[in-house]
Design an enzyme around this catalytic site. Structure first.
Site, PDB file in Angstrom:
ATOM      1  N   ARG A  46       0.815  -1.215   0.000  1.00  0.00           N
ATOM      2  CA  ARG A  46       0.000   0.000   0.000  1.00  0.00           C
ATOM      3  C   ARG A  46       0.846   1.262   0.000  1.00  0.00           C
ATOM      4  NH1 ARG A  46      -5.542  -0.262   2.745  1.00  0.00           N
ATOM      5  NH2 ARG A  46      -4.720   1.473   3.947  1.00  0.00           N
ATOM      6  N   ARG A  57       1.168  13.373  -9.018  1.00  0.00           N
ATOM      7  CA  ARG A  57       1.035  14.798  -8.728  1.00  0.00           C
ATOM      8  C   ARG A  57       2.321  15.560  -9.073  1.00  0.00           C
ATOM      9  NH1 ARG A  57      -3.705  14.743  -9.356  1.00  0.00           N
ATOM     10  NH2 ARG A  57      -5.214  14.716  -7.658  1.00  0.00           N
ATOM     11  N   HIS A  60       2.179  16.182 -12.611  1.00  0.00           N
ATOM     12  CA  HIS A  60       1.201  17.230 -12.910  1.00  0.00           C
ATOM     13  C   HIS A  60       1.768  18.633 -12.684  1.00  0.00           C
ATOM     14  CE1 HIS A  60      -2.368  14.295 -12.211  1.00  0.00           C
ATOM     15  NE2 HIS A  60      -2.014  14.332 -13.483  1.00  0.00           N
ATOM     16  N   SER A  88       8.298   0.140   8.253  1.00  0.00           N
ATOM     17  CA  SER A  88       9.318  -0.525   9.067  1.00  0.00           C
ATOM     18  C   SER A  88      10.721  -0.034   8.756  1.00  0.00           C
ATOM     19  CB  SER A  88       9.263  -2.034   8.841  1.00  0.00           C
ATOM     20  OG  SER A  88       9.711  -2.362   7.526  1.00  0.00           O
ATOM     21  N   SER A 148      -2.242   0.632   8.175  1.00  0.00           N
ATOM     22  CA  SER A 148      -3.181   1.603   7.594  1.00  0.00           C
ATOM     23  C   SER A 148      -2.904   3.036   8.016  1.00  0.00           C
ATOM     24  CB  SER A 148      -4.622   1.230   7.944  1.00  0.00           C
ATOM     25  OG  SER A 148      -5.009   0.054   7.285  1.00  0.00           O
ATOM     26  N   GLU A 151       0.154   4.322   6.165  1.00  0.00           N
ATOM     27  CA  GLU A 151      -0.103   4.487   4.728  1.00  0.00           C
ATOM     28  C   GLU A 151      -0.987   5.700   4.445  1.00  0.00           C
ATOM     29  OE1 GLU A 151       0.271  -0.278   4.800  1.00  0.00           O
ATOM     30  OE2 GLU A 151      -1.703   0.659   4.736  1.00  0.00           O
ATOM     31  N   ASP A 159       0.743  14.628  -0.262  1.00  0.00           N
ATOM     32  CA  ASP A 159      -0.080  15.711  -0.799  1.00  0.00           C
ATOM     33  C   ASP A 159       0.326  17.064  -0.209  1.00  0.00           C
ATOM     34  OD1 ASP A 159      -1.511  14.187  -2.598  1.00  0.00           O
ATOM     35  OD2 ASP A 159      -3.299  14.015  -1.333  1.00  0.00           O
TER      36      ASP A 159
END
Length: 184
Positions: A46, A57, A60, A88, A148, A151, A159
């Site tokens: 992930r 991005r 872009h 990790s 999770s 990630e 971003d």
């Protein structure tokens, strides 16, 4: 708990983890991104999907950026930046890539929960995201499974880096739309 309640808890976890990151580390990485000839990003699982979103991005906004392992990825050179996202910091394939990038002489940035990991210690810039990685040994505990929280934090951090690069480059969304895929 229901899904809406879980959503709020996830948002609270993200806010806690990301608020503990160091601003100076992030700004140093932005400057390194802007000074690199080419930028290569890698991650496993992930984290690798987050790397792909980040590279998209960067493309872009007009940077020469690549996902490691894609068929169109050119060679890494000494003037380039290698960014590796690994909770990790010990994923064998990413450790191997990091060692190779180090031998080539590229600048290495590690984004991890474990700054003292193999990848973290090889890196020129190590940025810690204080979040739970796969095991429960991360510096931040989470109700979410496995990595999770790391990630999700990685995607938000990537971003945020884009926004900082845009600000320093005086870039804007209209320019980005001009570089967006139009064959769909």
């Amino acid at each position: 708990m229901n899904a809406t309640t879980y959503t709020q808890e996830i948002l609270d976890e993200l806010k806690r983890s990301l608020s503990l990151m160091k601003d100076t580390d992030a700004e140093n990485l932005v400057d390194t991104i802007l000074s690199a000839k080419k930028i290569f990003v890698a991650g496993g699982g992930r984290s690798g999907f987050m790397a792909k979103a980040f590279v998209m991005r960067m493309m872009h906004i007009g940077l020469e950026a690549y996902v490691v392992g894609e068929t169109v990825t050119p060679n890494l050179e000494a003037e380039d930046l290698f960014i590796v996202g690994s909770g990790s910091g010990e994923t064998d394939s990413l450790v191997s890539m990091t060692k190779k990038a180090k031998n080539i002489g590229a600048t290495i940035a590690s984004i991890t929960t474990n700054p003292t990991s193999t990848i973290g210690t090889l890196a020129d810039h190590t940025i810690e995201i204080p979040a739970q990685a796969k095991a429960l040994s991360g510096s931040g505990k989470s109700i979410q499974p496995m990595g999770s929280l790391f990630e999700q934090s990685l995607l938000l951090f990537y971003d945020a880096l884009i926004l900082s690069v845009m600000e320093k480059n005086d870039s804007h969304s209209e320019f980005m739309f001009g570089r967006h895929a139009n064959l769909e």
